[in-house]
Write a protein that holds these residues in place. Sequence first.
Motif, PDB file in Angstrom:
ATOM      1  N   TYR A 340       0.737  -1.213  -0.189  1.00 11.19           N
ATOM      2  CA  TYR A 340       0.023  -0.334  -0.102  1.00 11.19           C
ATOM      3  C   TYR A 340       1.089   1.521   0.274  1.00 11.19           C
ATOM      4  O   TYR A 340       0.138   2.201   0.448  1.00 11.19           O
ATOM      5  CB  TYR A 340      -0.998  -0.743   1.405  1.00 11.19           C
ATOM      6  N   ASP A 364       5.057   2.847   7.121  1.00 15.41           N
ATOM      7  CA  ASP A 364       5.584   3.737   5.631  1.00 15.41           C
ATOM      8  C   ASP A 364       5.529   4.960   4.922  1.00 15.41           C
ATOM      9  O   ASP A 364       4.071   5.937   5.964  1.00 15.41           O
ATOM     10  CB  ASP A 364       5.028   2.190   5.210  1.00 15.41           C
ATOM     11  N   GLY A 368      -2.131   5.542   3.495  1.00 15.02           N
ATOM     12  CA  GLY A 368      -2.532   6.007   4.686  1.00 15.02           C
ATOM     13  C   GLY A 368      -3.409   5.102   4.578  1.00 15.02           C
ATOM     14  O   GLY A 368      -4.116   4.275   3.711  1.00 15.02           O
ATOM     15  N   LEU A 396      -7.612 -10.904   5.305  1.00 17.77           N
ATOM     16  CA  LEU A 396      -7.520 -11.941   6.679  1.00 17.77           C
ATOM     17  C   LEU A 396      -6.114 -11.407   7.540  1.00 17.77           C
ATOM     18  O   LEU A 396      -5.955 -11.815   9.187  1.00 17.77           O
ATOM     19  CB  LEU A 396      -7.353 -12.886   6.329  1.00 17.77           C
ATOM     20  N   SER A 399      -5.996  -9.579  10.987  1.00 16.48           N
ATOM     21  CA  SER A 399      -6.475 -10.240  11.875  1.00 16.48           C
ATOM     22  C   SER A 399      -5.981 -11.229  12.690  1.00 16.48           C
ATOM     23  O   SER A 399      -5.982 -11.267  13.405  1.00 16.48           O
ATOM     24  CB  SER A 399      -7.884 -10.497  11.261  1.00 16.48           C
ATOM     25  N   SER A 423       1.439   5.171   7.074  1.00 13.50           N
ATOM     26  CA  SER A 423       0.839   4.166   8.159  1.00 13.50           C
ATOM     27  C   SER A 423       2.346   4.185   9.118  1.00 13.50           C
ATOM     28  O   SER A 423       2.944   3.879   9.155  1.00 13.50           O
ATOM     29  CB  SER A 423       0.135   3.344   8.323  1.00 13.50           C
TER      30      SER A 423
END
Length: 441
Positions: A340, A364, A368, A396, A399, A423
């Motif tokens: 991302y 990173d 965001g 997933l 999680s 982030s």
Amino acid sequence: MLGLGAAARIAILLTQGARERLEFERLAASLGHLENVNPDHFDLSDNWKRVAHRLIDWQNSLTRQLRERQAGYQKLELGQRLAEAAQRRAEAVINSFSDAVVVTNSFGDLVLANPEAERLFQFSLDNARGQPVRDLIRQEAFVGLIEKSLEHPDDARRHTQEIALENHNKTRWCKVTASRLLDAAGDTAGTVTVLRDITSEKATQARSAEFVSAVSHEIKMPLASVKAYAEMLADGEAEGDPETQQKFLSIIETQTDRMARMLDGMLDLARIESGVVRAEKKPISLNEVIEGAVKLMQPTAAEKNITLQTQLSSLYIAVEADADMLSRVALNLVSNSIKYTDPGGCVVLRSRLLQERALLEVEDSGRGIPAEAMDKLFQKFYRVKENAGMAHGSGLGLSLVKHIVEELHAGRISVESEVGKGSVFRVELPLKGGVVESGDG
Ligand code: ADP
């Protein structure tokens, strides 16, 4: 003047009277404590004997009455004590229940309640005893169930219902069982109602329903696409056109890969969540875990022109963890950061100490995460809509990361992010034995 004979008679009479009085006094002295005194054994005239007999009968009757009363009182006191003991036993039994218990009489007035019920309905038994439960507990479904038990004595003796209790905008689900109590004559004496908190069972049910619906939804789309392209190929729609055939086959392959990835992710998660794969913890170096992840992900980062850096603590930070699982955590976070973040960006892995806790940070300069997505980020299958186009994914990974960190290693994961800036994912773990050994770092 009296004659000698008369005087003698009077003297005899007087002597006789005095003697008899003395004899009677002797008899009277025995009366207080002797029931079986027989006046006939005393040297008395018949008149006095009759009087004595009456007195003795009277005293015996009084004594009998007194004894009967005493026995009655003793019986009453014993009964009262037994009733109090029975009440105390009943209280002790229901107080030991982890479920809430409410006992009413046949009029629906509160007789007993255990501390769980006091907490649940927010009353104090001392103040509430004797009050109608309808006035005391403003939960219509609950009170209705008690009244149903009392008002329909011919019905079943037990009524069970799942009831949602609303309290301060919080819902607690309870399985409520109201049972009718019968007295010795078989008449309704009251009710005993037990409330078992099933809020977490309900939440688990809701979660598994959500999970099944999410899985079906996630699988449906790629499956539909595979089916559609396979049918087109079978119908000869791309016949004689190798380029279109190749395109269809490539779509089928991509979608099949996506489903396989999702199933792998689900299996991994299920195995770890259910405890089939156990955490084999031992003291490991946090820096080594980070270095291992960087080594593995370096080629992927380079391919996307992303700089992958480390800023490691110079201390030897030892954590008690499963090495494979902690590596998975680090790999997942780095892989997400690379996925991302646009080419030209940068990803940094950091280790440091924070108030007796080991800290692993992955920062990173990527896309965001929008604020409204933050609280859903760690849910199964959740993918941020805005970032979904950047990379394939199952939703997933985070999680699984959260489960490994928080459930299996007593740690904590948090995230700070700003759309367009990047982030930071932060994993806190307890230190091995709470100590840090110095070393080369
Ligand atoms: P996925 O397989 O989709 O990556 P994850 O559970 O790992 O699933 O992540 C859930 C979602 O969180 C991702 O789809 C992505 O939208 C978002 N996300 C995770 N990490 C980052 C990051 N470092 N930067 C931006 N978005 C992220």
